[in-house]
Design an enzyme around this catalytic site. Structure first.
Site, PDB file in Angstrom:
ATOM      1  N   GLU A   1      18.669 -22.816   1.564  1.00 44.98           N
ATOM      2  CA  GLU A   1      18.904 -21.921   0.432  1.00 44.98           C
ATOM      3  C   GLU A   1      19.663 -22.662  -0.671  1.00 44.98           C
ATOM      4  O   GLU A   1      20.516 -23.504  -0.411  1.00 44.98           O
ATOM      5  CB  GLU A   1      19.656 -20.677   0.892  1.00 44.98           C
ATOM      6  CG  GLU A   1      18.816 -19.830   1.832  1.00 44.98           C
ATOM      7  CD  GLU A   1      19.333 -18.427   1.987  1.00 44.98           C
ATOM      8  OE1 GLU A   1      20.527 -18.195   1.747  1.00 44.98           O
ATOM      9  OE2 GLU A   1      18.514 -17.551   2.354  1.00 44.98           O
TER      10      GLU A   1
ATOM     11  N   SER B   1      10.588 -18.188  -1.543  1.00 46.88           N
ATOM     12  CA  SER B   1      10.480 -17.642  -0.197  1.00 46.88           C
ATOM     13  C   SER B   1       9.006 -17.450   0.173  1.00 46.88           C
ATOM     14  O   SER B   1       8.278 -18.427   0.311  1.00 46.88           O
ATOM     15  CB  SER B   1      11.284 -16.344  -0.096  1.00 46.88           C
ATOM     16  OG  SER B   1      11.419 -15.927   1.234  1.00 46.88           O
ATOM     17  N   ALA B   2       8.526 -16.222   0.322  1.00 48.60           N
ATOM     18  CA  ALA B   2       7.111 -15.998   0.657  1.00 48.60           C
ATOM     19  C   ALA B   2       6.189 -16.639  -0.376  1.00 48.60           C
ATOM     20  O   ALA B   2       5.105 -17.124  -0.039  1.00 48.60           O
ATOM     21  CB  ALA B   2       6.828 -14.504   0.769  1.00 48.60           C
TER      22      ALA B   2
END
Length: 235
Positions: A193, A121-122
């Site tokens: 995802e 993610s980040a």
């Protein structure tokens, strides 16, 4: 370079890091690795809590992590790291802290020299040239949008194909098309995802059982599947 960049950490009904942890195990190898963990994307819980959660998952496959927040000299910790792991959370907070501690280019130098890098993610966003394709709310001034530039393309983690029912705002695709209109020379990968991008031996692969959506100004967005050629993104 060796990079493993995941869209997300966990799928519904799984343990934390459930789906990526076998890939992480394979990526790091059989010899136990104590990776340096960067928990700066955590906002509503402590860095210690984040470290413990990630460490528990890594220990399931014979590896471990230690948080960078324990080190008096974080740049030296990066230089000496066996591997670097950057967790998800708020990308703006993560980028601000990396800039405040002058760690962005330290990460870049060491990963380019061969230190394995894992992000979700980040943590995947900061492997890109900028943070500008994150989904996160800009809760803090990052001082610069620039990130490590370990890969020359942008990633949009948690890529969604449609808006939730009842939401009349722009779709994710529309938002990314706005980015490519303003940044016409930059590819964006919509990373769904349950999927990861792995860079190793100068080859970029999509891992998982879903396709990725590719955006570039002047082209209709299109799908690529695991096994397709992704190496053009590195040029």
């Amino acid at each position: 370079m060796k990079l493993l960049l995941s869209s997300n950490s966990t799928l519904p009904g799984e343990d934390y890091l459930g789906f990526p942890i076998p890939y992480i195990q394979n990526f790091l190898g059989d010899k136990p690795v104590k990776a340096l963990f960067i928990p700066f994307a955590a906002v509503t819980f402590s860095f210690d809590e984040y470290e413990a959660k990630v460490n528990e998952a890594f220990q399931r496959v014979g590896h471990s992590v230690v948080g960078i927040h324990h080190f008096d000299n974080p740049q030296k910790a990066i230089e000496e790291a066996e591997a670097i792991v950057v967790g998800g959370g708020n990308t703006w907070q993560l980028v601000r802290m990396l800039h405040d501690q002058n760690l962005m280019m330290a990460i870049r130098r060491n990963v380019q020299s061969g230190t394995p890098y894992i992000g979700w993610s980040a943590g995947s966003n900061v492997a890109c040239p900028t943070l500008r394709t994150t989904n996160d709310m800009p809760i803090i001034d990052p001082t610069s949008f620039n990130t490590t530039g370990l890969v020359p393309f942008q990633i949009n983690p948690h890529y969604l194909d449609a808006n939730p029912d009842g939401h009349a705002g722009e779709t994710r695709e529309q938002r990314i098309n706005e980015f490519t209109e303003i940044n016409p020379l930059t590819y964006v990968v919509g990373l769904r995802e349950g999927t990861l991008l792995k860079l190793e031996n100068e080859k970029l692969d999509l891992i998982g059982n879903r396709s990725a959506r590719i955006f570039m100004q002047g082209l209709e967005p299109y799908e690529l599947n695991p096994g397709d050629d992704f190496d053009f993104l590195l040029k």
